[in-house]
Design an enzyme around this catalytic site. Structure first.
Site, PDB file in Angstrom:
ATOM      1  N   TYR A 123      -0.515  -8.984  28.976  1.00  0.00           N
ATOM      2  CA  TYR A 123      -1.328  -8.242  29.948  1.00  0.00           C
ATOM      3  C   TYR A 123      -0.769  -8.266  31.371  1.00  0.00           C
ATOM      4  CZ  TYR A 123      -4.806  -6.882  26.590  1.00  0.00           C
ATOM      5  OH  TYR A 123      -5.434  -6.276  25.528  1.00  0.00           O
ATOM      6  N   GLU A 153     -10.351  -9.609  22.129  1.00  0.00           N
ATOM      7  CA  GLU A 153      -9.283  -9.764  21.132  1.00  0.00           C
ATOM      8  C   GLU A 153      -9.195 -11.190  20.604  1.00  0.00           C
ATOM      9  OE1 GLU A 153      -5.909  -8.107  23.191  1.00  0.00           O
ATOM     10  OE2 GLU A 153      -6.932  -6.160  23.314  1.00  0.00           O
ATOM     11  N   PRO A 167      -8.670   5.818   3.323  1.00  0.00           N
ATOM     12  CA  PRO A 167      -9.836   4.953   3.556  1.00  0.00           C
ATOM     13  C   PRO A 167     -11.032   5.371   2.715  1.00  0.00           C
ATOM     14  CG  PRO A 167      -9.517   6.455   5.404  1.00  0.00           C
ATOM     15  CD  PRO A 167      -8.308   6.580   4.536  1.00  0.00           C
TER      16      PRO A 167
END
Length: 409
Positions: free
Chosen positions: A95, A137, A280
């Site tokens: 980041y 996260e 999916p």
């Protein structure tokens, strides 16, 4: 917490970012990769070449500026992006690199208009936004790792079986090399596959939907072989032509926020797909057949012709297990019209036959296909909260999708 002055400055830049956003993010990626070429091992080169990653980031930056005083409004988008980041192996140490080059790109593109005050405000804002992503996260990493047979980062898997499903789609059955079970997942989620391709300087990562219901022995992905000249073709061609049974590839734990709602055991559901968007939906349909066969379910699939349509026998077999299941096959150019229910493209007449305002709909396929289907579902009267969809790759603004592509699958 951001000061009101910082919030006001960042919000004031939103109109400029709306116009200059993609230019800024294009400069950002160019400069960041020049300084940190190792990050090319993480980012999808195909999305970079097609400009989708630049556009997706520009939209995120613009949204952040617009909603900097109400970051909770960004949480759905943050979680969707965070799923992808966790699946790719994005870590907190990435980041600061992103922040440095994003601020640098803003300054480079806007020039003198990007005053020290504006850059300082964006630095503060970026710190807060990055902190939100890092926290979300990390929660996802912990959740993935804490599951039975779970793992945090990439793990080696063996290709146990390779099955051709159509002229363009092949399934790969992946078992953990260490002999462990695979962690559970929700029907509709995806995994990342990381491969090293001979002659390529960087590793390549692609995300593929899991195409079968959960079982503890293996993951199954079903990959469309793209044209070799297509940037997407680098990995798919390698998988189809070079990866064989017994080959070892690296895989991340399942991720994604597009998956079947299994709490509503009696509500109607429609699984609507085009082309390889079927993958999916196979996981969802198989799960319904195994766990809630009493649930009314429609499976609507569009493809170009019989040769590229995958899973036809599997779908018919699963439909036999449902108490109230309906399959609809649409072929753009059928060689034999008896092999499909409709020829041409998905339209309102077709969707109205299988869907009403109470149906929970799941949509996946090429972007023009999804745009046409979603617009039609809204015309039928479906509220937005009953329309679930997922893009393969970075999220897109449906309003920008070229409808001239029609509903090709």
């Amino acid at each position: 917490m951001l000061s009101q002055k910082t919030i006001d400055i960042v919000k004031s830049t939103a109109p400029v970012l709306e116009v200059k956003g993609t230019e800024i993010t294009s400069v950002f990626y160019k400069n960041m990769f020049a300084s940190h070429p190792e990050l090319l091992d993480i980012f999808n080169h195909a999305n970079q070449k097609r400009g989708r990653q630049q556009t997706a980031l520009a939209n995120t930056v613009y949204a952040a500026a617009k909603h900097i005083d109400q970051l909770e409004a960004l949480l759905p988008a943050v979680k969707q992006i965070a799923h992808k980041h966790r699946s790719l192996g994005i870590k907190p140490e990435h980041y600061p690199i992103v922040g440095e080059h994003l601020l640098g790109a803003i300054k480079e593109v806007l020039g003198d208009a990007a005053t020290d005050e504006i850059i300082g405000a964006w630095a503060d804002a970026y710190g807060v936004i990055a902190g939100v992503f890092i926290d979300v996260e990390e929660q996802m990493y912990v959740e993935a790792e804490s599951k039975e047979a779970g793992f945090r980062d990439f793990k080696p898997f063996v290709v146990a079986k390779k099955v051709k499903e159509s002229d363009v789609i092949t399934s790969f059955y992946l078992k953990p090399q260490d002999g462990e079970k695979v962690p559970s997942y929700n029907p509709g989620q995806y995994i990342s596959v990381r491969v090293t391709i001979p002659g390529q300087k960087n590793t390549h990562i692609r995300q593929y939907s899991l195409s079968s219901a959960y079982n503890e022995e293996y993951f199954r992905i079903s990959v469309k072989k793209e044209a070799e000249m297509d940037p997407n073709g680098i990995v798919s061609v390698f998988l189809h032509e070079e990866v064989q049974e017994g080959s070892v590839i690296e895989v991340s734990a399942p991720a994604g926020d597009f998956f079947l709602n299994q709490e509503n055991r009696e509500g109607k559901v429609a699984l609507i797909s085009g082309g390889v968007g079927i993958t999916p939906m196979m996981s969802m349909l198989e799960t319904i057949a195994e766990e809630t066969p009493e649930r009314p379910a429609a499976f609507i699939h569009a493809s170009k012709n019989e040769n590229v349509q995958a899973f036809r026998k599997d779908i018919d077999g699963l439909m036999d297990k449902l108490e109230n299941g309906k399959a609809c096959y649409i072929l753009e150019n059928p060689a034999n019209v008896s092999l499909c229910h409709f020829s041409g493209y998905v339209n309102k007449e077709i969707l109205s036959t299988y869907v009403d305002s109470e149906t929970e709909c799941y949509v996946c396929g090429p972007a023009p296909f999804m745009k046409a289907v979603i617009m039609t579902l809204k015309e039928i009267g479906l509220p937005e909260d009953k329309i679930n969809f997922e893009f393969f790759g970075p999220a897109m603004d449906l309003s920008t999708v070229d409808e001239k592509e029609k509903v090709k699958a």
